[in-house]
Design a protein around this motif. Structure first.
Motif, short mmCIF file in Angstrom:
data_model
loop_
_atom_site.label_atom_id
_atom_site.label_comp_id
_atom_site.label_asym_id
_atom_site.label_seq_id
_atom_site.Cartn_x
_atom_site.Cartn_y
_atom_site.Cartn_z
N GLU A 1 9.92 -3.26 7.42
CA GLU A 1 8.72 -4.08 7.37
C GLU A 1 7.47 -3.23 7.63
O GLU A 1 6.44 -3.40 7.00
CB GLU A 1 8.80 -5.20 8.42
CG GLU A 1 9.83 -6.26 8.11
CD GLU A 1 9.38 -7.19 7.00
OE1 GLU A 1 8.18 -7.51 6.94
OE2 GLU A 1 10.23 -7.58 6.16
N ILE B 1 6.63 -1.14 4.57
CA ILE B 1 6.05 -1.97 3.50
C ILE B 1 4.61 -2.31 3.81
O ILE B 1 3.73 -2.19 2.96
CB ILE B 1 6.90 -3.25 3.32
CG1 ILE B 1 8.22 -2.89 2.64
CG2 ILE B 1 6.15 -4.28 2.49
CD1 ILE B 1 9.24 -3.99 2.66
N GLU B 2 4.35 -2.68 5.07
CA GLU B 2 2.97 -3.04 5.42
C GLU B 2 2.02 -1.87 5.19
O GLU B 2 0.94 -2.02 4.64
CB GLU B 2 2.89 -3.52 6.87
CG GLU B 2 1.48 -3.92 7.24
CD GLU B 2 1.35 -4.56 8.60
OE1 GLU B 2 2.39 -4.90 9.20
OE2 GLU B 2 0.21 -4.72 9.06
N LEU C 1 1.39 -1.26 1.44
CA LEU C 1 0.43 -2.22 0.88
C LEU C 1 -0.99 -1.91 1.34
O LEU C 1 -1.94 -2.03 0.59
CB LEU C 1 0.83 -3.65 1.26
CG LEU C 1 2.15 -4.14 0.66
CD1 LEU C 1 2.43 -5.58 1.07
CD2 LEU C 1 2.14 -4.04 -0.86
N LEU C 2 -1.11 -1.48 2.59
CA LEU C 2 -2.42 -1.08 3.11
C LEU C 2 -2.98 0.07 2.29
O LEU C 2 -4.16 0.11 1.93
CB LEU C 2 -2.30 -0.69 4.58
CG LEU C 2 -3.56 -0.10 5.22
CD1 LEU C 2 -4.65 -1.15 5.29
CD2 LEU C 2 -3.26 0.42 6.63
N PHE D 1 -2.24 0.72 -0.84
CA PHE D 1 -2.68 0.15 -2.12
C PHE D 1 -4.09 -0.40 -2.00
O PHE D 1 -4.95 -0.14 -2.83
CB PHE D 1 -1.74 -0.99 -2.55
CG PHE D 1 -0.42 -0.52 -3.10
CD1 PHE D 1 -0.05 0.81 -3.07
CD2 PHE D 1 0.47 -1.44 -3.65
CE1 PHE D 1 1.17 1.23 -3.58
CE2 PHE D 1 1.70 -1.03 -4.16
CZ PHE D 1 2.04 0.30 -4.12
N ALA D 2 -4.32 -1.19 -0.95
CA ALA D 2 -5.64 -1.78 -0.75
C ALA D 2 -6.69 -0.69 -0.58
O ALA D 2 -7.83 -0.83 -1.04
CB ALA D 2 -5.62 -2.72 0.45
N GLY D 3 -6.28 0.40 0.08
CA GLY D 3 -7.22 1.49 0.32
C GLY D 3 -7.71 2.14 -0.97
O GLY D 3 -8.80 2.69 -1.02
N ILE D 4 -6.90 2.03 -2.05
CA ILE D 4 -7.30 2.63 -3.32
C ILE D 4 -8.63 2.05 -3.81
O ILE D 4 -9.45 2.77 -4.38
CB ILE D 4 -6.18 2.42 -4.38
CG1 ILE D 4 -5.02 3.35 -4.03
CG2 ILE D 4 -6.68 2.70 -5.78
CD1 ILE D 4 -3.83 3.22 -4.94
N THR D 5 -8.87 0.75 -3.54
CA THR D 5 -10.13 0.16 -4.00
C THR D 5 -11.32 0.81 -3.27
O THR D 5 -12.37 1.02 -3.86
CB THR D 5 -10.15 -1.36 -3.75
OG1 THR D 5 -9.90 -1.60 -2.37
CG2 THR D 5 -9.09 -2.05 -4.58
#
Lengths: 294, 290
Positions: free
Chosen positions: A9, A12-13, A16-17, A19-23
């Motif tokens: 877990e 995974i968290e 995903l964080l 991924f969000a950081g890519i923006t």
């Protein structure tokens, strides 16, 4: 929960964080690349000459880097396209939310979505091969590439966006408000213009600013139909060049990193980015002010 | 004799009818514009459309020119774009909706940033791609550089659409899953994603079809060259349908306008079938959920 699941877990968290950081990285990269190259540009060309010069000839000798012709061209396209997109978009929204019944809405909305989904290159083709000949027939002095034709095409393309944003705001007003007015004997027009319009004014203003910002950033239509002549004039029937049109035109050739052409590309790009960013922030700012709540 | 009140009512009703007609004609104007646009494209291009047009390479001679390399380039670029953008977009949306603390400054910054990125003109993404993927990472003018550029362009759209879909999952469903002792990720995979799938799919397909029609960012990264071979790997140079159409539209001869129109027909058919797939998938999933 056992340790293994907890570990999974956690991984995974964090993924995903990331991924969000890519923006966020994207924004930083846009700012760094645009302003980095622009900084190099402004070391060679004084920023004052760039912003106030009236001759744009970055590739021909004697070179000249006055961006005003591109800026005026861009603003003209934005202005003329909004003459079409703003009133017609708002009108469509009022019709959809106040006048049409459910059945009509079911037919009209997909048509507007279709108009919004057609690629801008297709609108460019339409402008050049259909709108321009019609304008030329009415006003023979029109040049083949002209502001009016490109603006009409951009206006039609951005109309659905204005309509959809305004309609969303109008639909959010509860029917009890309308029914109250109808009970007092109001006509649909009175409800639309005296109740719905004033209470959605901020959303409408915000939609207008966004549409103008879209028109400023629109590229392929102006590259095809508005021409490639960076002349400072205010004639809608003449050929001009916009900021985006210039960027496309320059990129069609082979430009090497480190040359003044390459830096010019980024200086114009940075200006475009700044203008659209400020307009988008204004649109958001308007939206958050004095919102009427029901 | 009409009383003052009757006259007034008649006037107000008349005004209302006039506005009704004006607004309806605005809608009719939009519909006519759509029909004219389609008519113009089909009347110019239909006669040029043939199997050999789809299987031939571009050429100086309009009679022999085709879209094979552009079509292959579009399929390659869009395929890679889907592979990159959908997991990234859905993952980010899951993070924002299920993991992030909604009140923290970091989440607010992420949201604001995504909203702003959605408004950045596509050509600016092209500049980013040119500076970062083409020059800095030395991917050159490859399919990979193009797909990465388009990925960044449509990422905000996919994120926002997926967030909306994830938000619509009823919380009793999630709580039921947690009550059974299921972990967060298992809840996401087993409950949230299946429930949100129709919304995520529709949003993603709309975003991808936007990427498919984009020419400007790919011109910026230098994908506008004359390509007379079919790309075989993500590192090959390429062109795409919208750029090929742009190329033909900018030539003065009428024959090239016709093949540009034929190219547009192919592009529109591709876009429409993608949207049709979106609708079919959405209906299928929705039926299962209900």
């Amino acid at each position: 929960m056992n340790k293994k699941i907890k570990q999974k877990e956690f991984i995974i968290e964090k993924t995903l964080l990331l991924f969000a950081g890519i923006t966020i990285i994207t924004t930083i990269a846009i700012i760094l690349t645009l302003f980095g190259e622009s900084f190099l540009f402004f070391r060679e060309i004084p920023i004052w000459d760039f912003l106030t010069g009236t001759t744009w000839a970055p590739t021909l000798k004697p070179r000249s880097f006055g961006v005003l012709p591109l800026l005026v061209g861009t603003l003209m396209v934005a202005l003329f396209s909004s003459i079409i997109s703003l009133p017609l978009g708002l009108g469509s929204a009022i019709y959809l939310s106040e006048y049409s019944n459910k059945k009509a809405r079911k037919v009209i909305k997909p048509i507007l979505e279709l108009l919004a989904g057609i690629p801008s290159i297709v609108y460019g083709f339409f402008a050049l091969t259909f709108i321009t000949p019609i304008i030329k027939q009415i006003l023979p002095q029109t040049e083949i590439f002209n502001v009016a034709s490109a603006s009409i095409a951009i206006g039609i393309m951005t109309l659905p966006m204005v309509a959809s944003l305004c309609e969303d705001a109008m639909m959010a007003i509860p029917d009890s408000v309308r029914n109250g007015a109808y009970a007092l004997g109001s006509t649909k027009m009175e409800v639309a213009l005296k109740i719905i319009l004033p209470s959605t004014a901020t959303s409408i203003a915000s939609a207008f600013v966004l549409a103008i910002s879209r028109a400023i950033g629109e590229t392929m239509i102006v590259a095809i139909a508005a021409g490639q002549s960076p002349m400072l004039n205010f004639n809608p029937l003449a050929s001009i060049q916009t900021m985006t049109g210039f960027m496309v035109n320059l990129s069609l050739g082979d430009i090497q990193q480190g040359t003044i052409e390459y830096k010019t590309l980024f200086a114009v790009g940075a200006m475009l980015f700044m203008i659209t960013l400020i307009m988008n922030l204004i649109a958001k700012g308007i939206l958050h002010r004095n919102k009427v709540r029901y | 004799m009409e009383t003052f009140q009757q006259k007034n009512i008649r006037k107000r009703k008349l005004k209302n009818s006039i506005l009704h007609i004006v607004l309806a004609s605005i809608i009719v104007f939009s519909i006519i514009m759509l029909l004219l646009l389609l008519y113009q494209v089909f009347s110019e291009g239909l006669s040029r459309l043939s199997w050999s047009f789809i299987t031939s390479m571009p050429s100086r001679f309009p009679d022999r020119a085709g879209i094979a390399s552009a079509l292959a380039g579009s399929i390659w670029t869009i395929g890679l774009t889907i592979i990159f953008s959908v997991p990234l977009g859905v993952g980010t949306a899951l993070y924002l909706e299920e993991y992030a603390n909604q009140k923290s400054w970091w989440t607010k910054l992420l949201q604001l940033n995504i909203a702003n990125l959605a408004g950045v003109p596509s050509i600016v993404y092209g500049m980013l791609g040119l500076a970062v993927f083409v020059k800095f990472l030395h991917f050159n003018r490859s399919i990979l550089a193009g797909a990465l550029t388009l990925t960044l362009l449509i990422l905000p759209v996919i994120i926002v659409a997926s967030q909306e879909a994830i938000k619509s999952v009823p919380s009793p469903l999630k709580e039921g899953s947690y009550a059974l002792g299921v972990s967060k990720w298992q809840t996401i995979v087993g409950v949230i994603v299946p429930y949100a799938a129709p919304g995520i799919l529709t949003g993603s397909i709309l975003a991808v079809s936007r990427a498919m029609g984009e020419a400007a960012p790919l011109i910026m990264i230098g994908a506008a060259g004359y390509i007379s071979f079919l790309p075989k790997s993500p590192l090959d140079s390429f062109t795409v349908l919208p750029i090929q159409i742009f190329n033909w539209t900018s030539r003065p001869q009428a024959e090239f306008a016709e093949i540009a129109a034929a190219g547009i027909i192919v592009l529109l058919v591709l876009l429409l079938s993608m949207n049709a797939i979106a609708i079919v998938l959405r209906n299928k999933y929705q039926n299962r959920m209900d």
